[in-house]
Design an enzyme around this catalytic site. Structure first.
Site, PDB file in Angstrom:
ATOM      1  N   ASP A   1      -7.212   4.073  -4.291  1.00 51.80           N
ATOM      2  CA  ASP A   1      -7.822   3.974  -2.955  1.00 51.80           C
ATOM      3  C   ASP A   1      -8.412   5.370  -2.713  1.00 51.80           C
ATOM      4  OD1 ASP A   1      -7.903   2.034  -0.461  1.00 51.80           O
ATOM      5  OD2 ASP A   1      -7.433   3.969   0.389  1.00 51.80           O
TER       6      ASP A   1
ATOM      7  N   LYS B   1       0.871  -1.187   0.000  1.00 55.68           N
ATOM      8  CA  LYS B   1       0.000   0.000   0.000  1.00 55.68           C
ATOM      9  C   LYS B   1       0.895   1.221   0.000  1.00 55.68           C
ATOM     10  CE  LYS B   1      -4.471   0.967   0.346  1.00 55.68           C
ATOM     11  NZ  LYS B   1      -5.619   0.094   0.025  1.00 55.68           N
TER      12      LYS B   1
END
Ligand code: NDP
Ligand code: 2IT
Length: 445
Positions: A165, A125
């Site tokens: 995201d 991430k």
């Protein structure tokens, strides 16, 4: 003291000031005791100590020029958490709250989520504390170009494949991809969520929301029920929330709320296709506030509030972490909520999860319920490497199969370890075993 407790104590000492990361690790490790007791080799190989330590953490400066010609500086991150079962894979978040703790929690969760998808993807991430709100397209482009100028040396289609995201959607992926291609001189599947004309997959934009609704439908099936006729609350108004509403409508349910960081709209008549089209234009093109929905369709606006006080049969938290407190969970249960399917990552606090479990709510944790997004990213990678595209129907059918498989694996694992209906334990153990066994096979890495 149990092995997991010992590792957690150590983790607290080593990661002070990282509450979200500690919360996410707690939730996973606390449910692993049955599998750790059954198989001593995990402790002998010190798998927990290894699995809670990111393989690599990159932090870098992102300088860019705003529209007035002033230099600005943000912080960029990429956490390459675990590559035991595939290249690092996970989204990029652009939001002022982004810090190391949040990205470590997200990449840790991603490792187990990706394992559940059945596809070969490790966990990663990244993102930045850059705030896209109020920025022009050219400012966002210059920021993305600068961010990728550094990131491009660390990623690649066989190494690390970022996606979207919070704050990163089609526009940002486009700018990031363009800069990667320019620097590396290669057209590859280095990012997912790409535009349809340049390597993207049909259904990727829809996938997280659709998948989360498919997961809810699978949970309801275990009680002989369906979504048809159910009243649902959804939080957020972004990518995940929008396609959650679309799929609930298609399956005959009714959605009565959406929200953003300023407040919640409550529309008892339901957010139908026409109203949803308004939301998509408002959020994806005009980039306005959800309050405008209440003015346009003459319904309630709950200023500064979340949707959790609104009576519902089921809730789909789709905004951000820790958006449902213990008190919210009590309110939801008291008002008749029977199922919760998490579109967001870790939206329920530990107290809220306890409340759901005590009341036998069908509770689908994010790493299982929202895995459809990254699963379809995996399908985008597969199409890219074959240099071909599947049809909409084919990708959606694969997504539906994957969500059913994730549900079955969490459901059956919970049963196998003596806690039927505990999707938290089922998802954590099923996700863990695959990654841990791969780490064992690969030696001390
Ligand atoms: P978007 O940026 O498209 O939308 C985010 C929405 O959540 C916006 O309505 C935003 O409101 C709201 N929100 C964000 N932060 C906060 C906050 N701190 N408090 C209140 N509201 C907030 O993001 P996505 O829809 O892509 O992501 C939503 C959630 O789903 C995140 O938890 C993400 O990690 C998760 N997720 C996303 C996937 C994907 O494929 N995109 C896949 C799996 C999970 P505002 O505009 O006012 O900030
Ligand atoms: O949290 C997530 O799973 C995502 N933001 C999607 C990641 C991806 O690589 O598609």
């Amino acid at each position: 003291m149990s092995y997991s407790q010992d590792v957690l104590n150590h983790l607290h000492r080593r990661n002070p000031g990282e509450p979200e990361f500690l919360q996410a690790v707690h939730e996973v490790l606390e449910s692993l005791d049955p599998v750790l007791q059954r198989h001593a080799y995990y402790q002998e190989a010190r798998i927990l100590e290894r699995i809670v330590e990111p393989e690599r953490q990159l932090i870098f400066r992102v300088p860019w020029l705003d529209d007035t010609g002033q230099p600005r500086v943000n912080r960029g991150f990429r956490i390459e958490f675990n590559s035991a079962i595939g290249p690092y894979k996970g989204g990029l978040r652009f939001h002022p709250s982004v810090n190391l703790s949040i990205l470590k929690f997200l990449s840790f969760e991603q490792t187990f989520k990706n394992s559940l998808t059945t596809l070969p993807m490790g966990g990663g991430k990244g993102g930045s504390d850059f705030d896209p709100k109020g920025k022009s397209d050219t400012e966002v482009m210059r920021f993305c170009q600068s961010f990728m100028t550094e990131l491009c040396r660390h990623i690649g289609p066989q190494t690390d494949v970022p996606a979207g995201d919070i704050g990163v959607g089609g526009r940002e992926i486009g700018y990031l991809f363009g800069q990667y291609k320019r620097i590396r001189n290669e057209f590859t599947g280095v990012l997912t969520g790409k535009g349809l004309q340049w390597g993207g997959s049909l259904i990727r934009p829809e996938a997280t929301g659709y998948g989360c609704v498919f997961f809810a439908e699978e949970m309801l099936k275990t009680r002989g029920e369906t979504l048809a006729g159910k009243t649902c609350t959804v939080s957020g108004a972004g990518n995940v929330a929008q396609f959650t509403v679309e799929k609930i409508n298609q399956l005959g349910g009714k959605v009565v709320s959406l929200s953003d960081s300023a407040g919640t709209i409550h529309d008892p008549d339901g957010i139908d296709a026409e109203k949803l089209a308004f939301v998509m234009e408002l959020k994806n093109v005009k980039r306005g506030r959800i309050a405008e929905y209440a003015q346009t369709f003459n319904c309630h606006y709950l200023d500064g509030q979340t949707p959790w006080g609104i009576p519902c049969d089921g809730a789909f938290p789709s905004a951000t972490q820790n958006e449902i407190s213990g008190t919210d969970a009590v309110t939801l249960v008291q008002q008749g909520c029977q199922f919760v399917s998490e579109g967001a990552n870790m939206p329920s606090t530990p107290e809220a999860v306890d409340v759901f479990q005590q009341h036998q709510i069908l509770y689908g944790p994010g790493k299982a319920a929202n895995a459809g997004g990254v699963a379809t990213s995996g399908l985008e990678m597969a199409q890219n490497s074959m240099h071909m595209n599947w049809t909409r129907a084919e990708v959606e059918a694969r997504l539906q199969l994957i969500m059913a498989s994730i549900h079955a694996s969490a459901f059956e694992t919970a049963q196998e370890y003596g806690q039927p209906g505990n999707y938290v334990m089922g998802a954590n153990i099923a996700g863990f075993v695959k990654v841990a066994n791969a780490m064992l096979d690969q030696g001390l890495v």
